[in-house]
Write a protein that holds these residues in place. Structure first.
Motif, PDB file in Angstrom:
ATOM      1  N   ALA A 197       0.745  -1.151   0.072  1.00  0.00           N
ATOM      2  CA  ALA A 197       0.008  -0.167  -0.007  1.00  0.00           C
ATOM      3  C   ALA A 197       0.701   1.348   0.033  1.00  0.00           C
ATOM      4  CB  ALA A 197      -0.878   0.087   1.362  1.00  0.00           C
ATOM      5  N   LYS A 198       0.700   2.302  -0.758  1.00  0.00           N
ATOM      6  CA  LYS A 198       1.419   3.357  -0.666  1.00  0.00           C
ATOM      7  C   LYS A 198       0.468   4.571  -0.029  1.00  0.00           C
ATOM      8  CE  LYS A 198       3.469   2.584  -5.254  1.00  0.00           C
ATOM      9  NZ  LYS A 198       3.698   2.851  -6.583  1.00  0.00           N
ATOM     10  N   THR A 199       1.095   5.210   0.693  1.00  0.00           N
ATOM     11  CA  THR A 199       0.656   6.257   1.568  1.00  0.00           C
ATOM     12  C   THR A 199       1.472   7.607   1.209  1.00  0.00           C
ATOM     13  OG1 THR A 199       1.870   5.815   3.245  1.00  0.00           O
ATOM     14  CG2 THR A 199      -0.180   4.579   3.191  1.00  0.00           C
ATOM     15  N   SER A 200       0.803   8.849   1.555  1.00  0.00           N
ATOM     16  CA  SER A 200       1.407  10.063   1.571  1.00  0.00           C
ATOM     17  C   SER A 200       1.343  10.566   3.021  1.00  0.00           C
ATOM     18  CB  SER A 200       0.925  11.251   0.507  1.00  0.00           C
ATOM     19  OG  SER A 200      -0.293  11.147   0.829  1.00  0.00           O
ATOM     20  N   TRP A 201       2.468  11.211   3.310  1.00  0.00           N
ATOM     21  CA  TRP A 201       2.594  11.644   4.645  1.00  0.00           C
ATOM     22  C   TRP A 201       2.771  13.199   4.766  1.00  0.00           C
ATOM     23  CZ3 TRP A 201       4.144   8.780   9.452  1.00  0.00           C
ATOM     24  CH2 TRP A 201       3.624   7.456   9.490  1.00  0.00           C
ATOM     25  N   THR A 202       2.191  13.852   5.384  1.00  0.00           N
ATOM     26  CA  THR A 202       2.286  15.312   5.559  1.00  0.00           C
ATOM     27  C   THR A 202       3.711  15.271   6.369  1.00  0.00           C
ATOM     28  OG1 THR A 202       1.009  15.760   7.304  1.00  0.00           O
ATOM     29  CG2 THR A 202       0.067  16.030   5.348  1.00  0.00           C
ATOM     30  N   ASN A 203       4.325  16.784   6.372  1.00  0.00           N
ATOM     31  CA  ASN A 203       5.588  16.930   6.995  1.00  0.00           C
ATOM     32  C   ASN A 203       5.117  16.823   8.574  1.00  0.00           C
ATOM     33  OD1 ASN A 203       7.115  17.309   4.752  1.00  0.00           O
ATOM     34  ND2 ASN A 203       6.799  19.500   4.951  1.00  0.00           N
ATOM     35  N   ALA A 204       4.056  17.242   9.038  1.00  0.00           N
ATOM     36  CA  ALA A 204       3.713  17.187  10.316  1.00  0.00           C
ATOM     37  C   ALA A 204       3.699  15.811  10.969  1.00  0.00           C
ATOM     38  CB  ALA A 204       2.327  18.044  10.593  1.00  0.00           C
ATOM     39  N   GLU A 205       2.909  14.909  10.313  1.00  0.00           N
ATOM     40  CA  GLU A 205       2.826  13.588  10.562  1.00  0.00           C
ATOM     41  C   GLU A 205       4.175  12.549  10.503  1.00  0.00           C
ATOM     42  OE1 GLU A 205      -1.622  12.615   8.734  1.00  0.00           O
ATOM     43  OE2 GLU A 205       0.188  12.389   7.581  1.00  0.00           O
ATOM     44  N   PHE A 206       5.081  13.243   9.610  1.00  0.00           N
ATOM     45  CA  PHE A 206       6.413  12.534   9.393  1.00  0.00           C
ATOM     46  C   PHE A 206       7.369  13.024  10.607  1.00  0.00           C
ATOM     47  CE2 PHE A 206      10.531  11.757   7.075  1.00  0.00           C
ATOM     48  CZ  PHE A 206      10.204  10.240   7.010  1.00  0.00           C
ATOM     49  N   VAL A 233       6.444  13.570  13.501  1.00  0.00           N
ATOM     50  CA  VAL A 233       6.029  12.760  14.757  1.00  0.00           C
ATOM     51  C   VAL A 233       6.798  11.025  14.691  1.00  0.00           C
ATOM     52  CG1 VAL A 233       4.033  11.594  16.019  1.00  0.00           C
ATOM     53  CG2 VAL A 233       3.622  13.885  15.124  1.00  0.00           C
ATOM     54  N   PHE A 234       6.550  10.977  13.656  1.00  0.00           N
ATOM     55  CA  PHE A 234       7.072   9.429  13.306  1.00  0.00           C
ATOM     56  C   PHE A 234       8.786   9.299  13.416  1.00  0.00           C
ATOM     57  CE2 PHE A 234       9.151   6.737  10.254  1.00  0.00           C
ATOM     58  CZ  PHE A 234       8.995   5.299  10.800  1.00  0.00           C
ATOM     59  N   LYS A 235       9.411  10.646  13.391  1.00  0.00           N
ATOM     60  CA  LYS A 235      10.779  10.595  13.357  1.00  0.00           C
ATOM     61  C   LYS A 235      11.145  10.930  14.847  1.00  0.00           C
ATOM     62  CE  LYS A 235      12.955  13.097  10.590  1.00  0.00           C
ATOM     63  NZ  LYS A 235      13.525  14.298   9.483  1.00  0.00           N
ATOM     64  N   LEU A 236      10.251  11.576  15.518  1.00  0.00           N
ATOM     65  CA  LEU A 236      10.542  11.680  16.958  1.00  0.00           C
ATOM     66  C   LEU A 236      10.401  10.432  17.824  1.00  0.00           C
ATOM     67  CD1 LEU A 236       9.043  15.332  17.752  1.00  0.00           C
ATOM     68  CD2 LEU A 236      11.339  14.671  17.786  1.00  0.00           C
ATOM     69  N   CYS A 237       9.488   9.613  17.251  1.00  0.00           N
ATOM     70  CA  CYS A 237       9.170   8.514  17.953  1.00  0.00           C
ATOM     71  C   CYS A 237      10.186   7.512  17.812  1.00  0.00           C
ATOM     72  CB  CYS A 237       7.974   7.725  17.229  1.00  0.00           C
ATOM     73  SG  CYS A 237       7.646   6.164  17.881  1.00  0.00           S
ATOM     74  N   VAL A 238      10.987   7.394  16.603  1.00  0.00           N
ATOM     75  CA  VAL A 238      12.084   6.677  16.395  1.00  0.00           C
ATOM     76  C   VAL A 238      13.384   6.962  16.956  1.00  0.00           C
ATOM     77  CG1 VAL A 238      13.547   5.811  14.401  1.00  0.00           C
ATOM     78  CG2 VAL A 238      10.979   5.623  14.278  1.00  0.00           C
ATOM     79  N   ALA A 239      13.407   8.320  17.082  1.00  0.00           N
ATOM     80  CA  ALA A 239      14.583   9.107  17.582  1.00  0.00           C
ATOM     81  C   ALA A 239      14.439   8.787  19.232  1.00  0.00           C
ATOM     82  CB  ALA A 239      14.686  10.371  17.274  1.00  0.00           C
ATOM     83  N   SER A 240      13.456   8.856  19.781  1.00  0.00           N
ATOM     84  CA  SER A 240      13.340   8.748  21.110  1.00  0.00           C
ATOM     85  C   SER A 240      13.531   7.250  21.903  1.00  0.00           C
ATOM     86  CB  SER A 240      11.916   9.027  21.719  1.00  0.00           C
ATOM     87  OG  SER A 240      10.946   8.173  21.339  1.00  0.00           O
ATOM     88  N   ILE A 241      13.389   6.412  20.887  1.00  0.00           N
ATOM     89  CA  ILE A 241      13.643   4.946  21.418  1.00  0.00           C
ATOM     90  C   ILE A 241      15.144   4.539  20.921  1.00  0.00           C
ATOM     91  CG2 ILE A 241      13.077   3.572  19.030  1.00  0.00           C
ATOM     92  CD1 ILE A 241      12.369   2.550  22.588  1.00  0.00           C
ATOM     93  N   TYR A 242      15.792   5.314  20.074  1.00  0.00           N
ATOM     94  CA  TYR A 242      17.339   5.214  19.891  1.00  0.00           C
ATOM     95  C   TYR A 242      18.101   6.018  20.962  1.00  0.00           C
ATOM     96  CZ  TYR A 242      16.702   3.605  15.076  1.00  0.00           C
ATOM     97  OH  TYR A 242      16.581   2.988  13.958  1.00  0.00           O
ATOM     98  N   VAL A 243      17.476   6.980  21.379  1.00  0.00           N
ATOM     99  CA  VAL A 243      18.086   7.630  22.693  1.00  0.00           C
ATOM    100  C   VAL A 243      17.747   6.626  23.954  1.00  0.00           C
ATOM    101  CG1 VAL A 243      17.896   9.540  24.270  1.00  0.00           C
ATOM    102  CG2 VAL A 243      17.887   9.926  21.798  1.00  0.00           C
ATOM    103  N   LEU A 244      16.775   6.121  24.178  1.00  0.00           N
ATOM    104  CA  LEU A 244      16.812   5.177  25.339  1.00  0.00           C
ATOM    105  C   LEU A 244      17.492   3.936  25.166  1.00  0.00           C
ATOM    106  CD1 LEU A 244      12.914   5.282  25.804  1.00  0.00           C
ATOM    107  CD2 LEU A 244      14.519   6.465  27.214  1.00  0.00           C
ATOM    108  N   ILE A 245      17.626   3.429  24.104  1.00  0.00           N
ATOM    109  CA  ILE A 245      18.594   2.241  23.890  1.00  0.00           C
ATOM    110  C   ILE A 245      19.901   2.629  24.370  1.00  0.00           C
ATOM    111  CG2 ILE A 245      19.219   0.594  22.441  1.00  0.00           C
ATOM    112  CD1 ILE A 245      16.677   0.677  21.217  1.00  0.00           C
ATOM    113  N   GLY A 246      20.384   3.680  23.629  1.00  0.00           N
ATOM    114  CA  GLY A 246      21.629   4.353  23.650  1.00  0.00           C
ATOM    115  C   GLY A 246      22.064   4.565  25.271  1.00  0.00           C
ATOM    116  N   ALA A 247      21.218   5.049  25.866  1.00  0.00           N
ATOM    117  CA  ALA A 247      21.364   5.558  27.262  1.00  0.00           C
ATOM    118  C   ALA A 247      21.329   4.251  28.251  1.00  0.00           C
ATOM    119  CB  ALA A 247      20.145   6.221  27.940  1.00  0.00           C
ATOM    120  N   TYR A 248      20.306   3.118  27.742  1.00  0.00           N
ATOM    121  CA  TYR A 248      20.575   1.977  28.732  1.00  0.00           C
ATOM    122  C   TYR A 248      21.797   1.315  28.332  1.00  0.00           C
ATOM    123  CZ  TYR A 248      18.646  -2.047  31.081  1.00  0.00           C
ATOM    124  OH  TYR A 248      18.315  -2.943  31.928  1.00  0.00           O
TER     125      TYR A 248
END
Length: 69
Positions: free
Chosen positions: A6-15, A17-32
């Motif tokens: 399925a092809k979807t399109s994301w607005t910049n605002a939606e993207f 949120v996705f990037k912040l979600c991924v970045a936050s888990i990377y920071v948590l893994i790196g800290a742990y």
């Protein structure tokens, strides 16, 4: 498995949120696992730099194709 095709399109605002979600888990893994990832600092930095250059190249080629230069 049609949902993978399925092809979807994301607005910049939606993207953002996705990037912040991924970045936050990377920071948590790196800290742990700080001591574990400390050994891989240089290879990860090199990988990051290569990916940044590659992403910029792809973006510039896309912009060039859109403008028709």
């Amino acid at each position: 498995m049609n949902f993978l095709k399925a092809k979807t399109s994301w607005t910049n605002a939606e993207f953002i949120v996705f990037k912040l979600c991924v970045a936050s888990i990377y920071v948590l893994i790196g800290a742990y696992f700080h001591q574990f990832f400390h050994r891989f600092y240089i290879p990860v930095l090199i990988l990051f730099l290569v990916m940044v250059v590659w992403t910029l190249y792809l973006w510039l080629m896309k912009m060039k194709a859109i403008r028709g230069l």
